[in-house]
Design an enzyme around this catalytic site. Structure first.
Site, PDB file in Angstrom:
ATOM      1  N   TYR A   1      -1.390   0.114  10.084  1.00  0.00           N
ATOM      2  CA  TYR A   1      -1.460  -0.448   8.731  1.00  0.00           C
ATOM      3  C   TYR A   1      -0.183  -0.136   7.957  1.00  0.00           C
ATOM      4  O   TYR A   1       0.368  -1.000   7.265  1.00  0.00           O
ATOM      5  CB  TYR A   1      -2.677   0.125   8.013  1.00  0.00           C
ATOM      6  CG  TYR A   1      -2.948  -0.500   6.661  1.00  0.00           C
ATOM      7  CD1 TYR A   1      -3.417  -1.807   6.561  1.00  0.00           C
ATOM      8  CD2 TYR A   1      -2.744   0.231   5.488  1.00  0.00           C
ATOM      9  CE1 TYR A   1      -3.675  -2.379   5.324  1.00  0.00           C
ATOM     10  CE2 TYR A   1      -2.996  -0.340   4.251  1.00  0.00           C
ATOM     11  CZ  TYR A   1      -3.467  -1.635   4.163  1.00  0.00           C
ATOM     12  OH  TYR A   1      -3.711  -2.196   2.939  1.00  0.00           O
TER      13      TYR A   1
ATOM     14  N   SER B   1       0.854  -1.191   0.000  1.00  0.00           N
ATOM     15  CA  SER B   1       0.000   0.000   0.000  1.00  0.00           C
ATOM     16  C   SER B   1       0.886   1.236   0.000  1.00  0.00           C
ATOM     17  O   SER B   1       2.016   1.212   0.514  1.00  0.00           O
ATOM     18  CB  SER B   1      -0.897   0.016   1.241  1.00  0.00           C
ATOM     19  OG  SER B   1      -1.496   1.277   1.417  1.00  0.00           O
TER      20      SER B   1
END
Length: 246
Positions: free
Chosen positions: A157, A144
């Site tokens: 995250y 990501s």
């Protein structure tokens, strides 16, 4: 018309929905026999129906990525049945929670690290020998942009994806002189349930669908890919090279 993954064995985790679902479906359409892993049996069965309707084939593996023993046994089961693995897509993951770093509950932190990082390492450890046994093994680990932007409240995250990218880079360096090519993938903002969870006020119609994003990722599994240890940026449709320190 020749299918680019004809005769290949491809494993996709998180295959019951979103990008993983579309990757499994599209790899099957390219001729691969897909080993589809996910917790949600209903989603896997729906995927299997779609693959079979298109004359493809799949093996369904209901597996929670916190089941480390199950991940360990996976490699042995694949070896016994096929003797090799041609494509591995580590796609399963959790968002965790978006919160100030000091407010993240230990239970949530540990669960997210377990699924996003530990399970990915365990998967690589279980499947690396099988990918090396392939004439053109391909390993893809979903990352990501959060791994690099490290925005406020995204620490958990972001940390998991940065860890995954570090593992990919080391794995690539270890396998540089083999046919195995491994890369991280940044899919970018995609119309998925996880994205909606992270950005509840965003209009999903402004985002590409999981099907559109998956179509740009599938070619990374083809035998003509030579890049390794890089991150593929889906939006730019290009590989980005990491800058090594002097």
């Amino acid at each position: 018309m020749t299918k680019r993954l004809d005769g290949k064995i491809a494993l996709v985790t998180g295959a019951s929905r979103g990008i993983g679902y579309q990757l499994a479906k599209q790899m099957a359409a390219e001729g691969a026999h897909v080993i589809a892993l996910a917790r949600t049996v209903g989603g896997l069965e729906e995927l299997d129906d779609e693959i079979r309707a298109a004359s493809g084939s799949a093996t369904l593996v209901p597996l929670d990525m916190t089941d480390m023993g199950g991940i360990d046994r996976l490699g042995g089961a694949i070896k016994e049945r096929w003797g090799r693995l041609d494509v591995m897509v580590a796609n399963a993951g959790l968002l965790g929670v978006l919160a100030p770093i000091g407010h993240i509950e230990a239970k949530i932190f540990e669960q997210t690290m377990t699924v996003n990082v530990t399970a990915t390492w365990r998967l690589i450890r279980s499947l690396d020998p099988l990918l090396r046994a392939s004439e053109a093994g391909r390993g893809l680990v979903m990352s990501s942009g959060a791994a690099h932007s490290a925005k406020a409240y995204w620490s958990l995250y972001a940390a998991t994806k940065a860890a995954c990218e570090a593992m990919v880079r080391s794995w690539a360096n270890e396998t540089m002189n083999t046919p195995l090519r491994v890369n991280a993938v940044n899919p970018g903002a995609t119309r998925t349930k996880m994205r909606a969870q992270a950005m509840p006020g965003e209009d999903p119609k402004t985002l590409p669908t999981a099907r559109e994003v998956a179509a740009k990722i599938v070619p990374l599994a083809f035998a003509d890919v030579t890049e390794t240890g890089k991150i593929f940026d889906v939006r730019r449709e290009t590989f980005l090279t990491y800058q090594n320190p002097a």
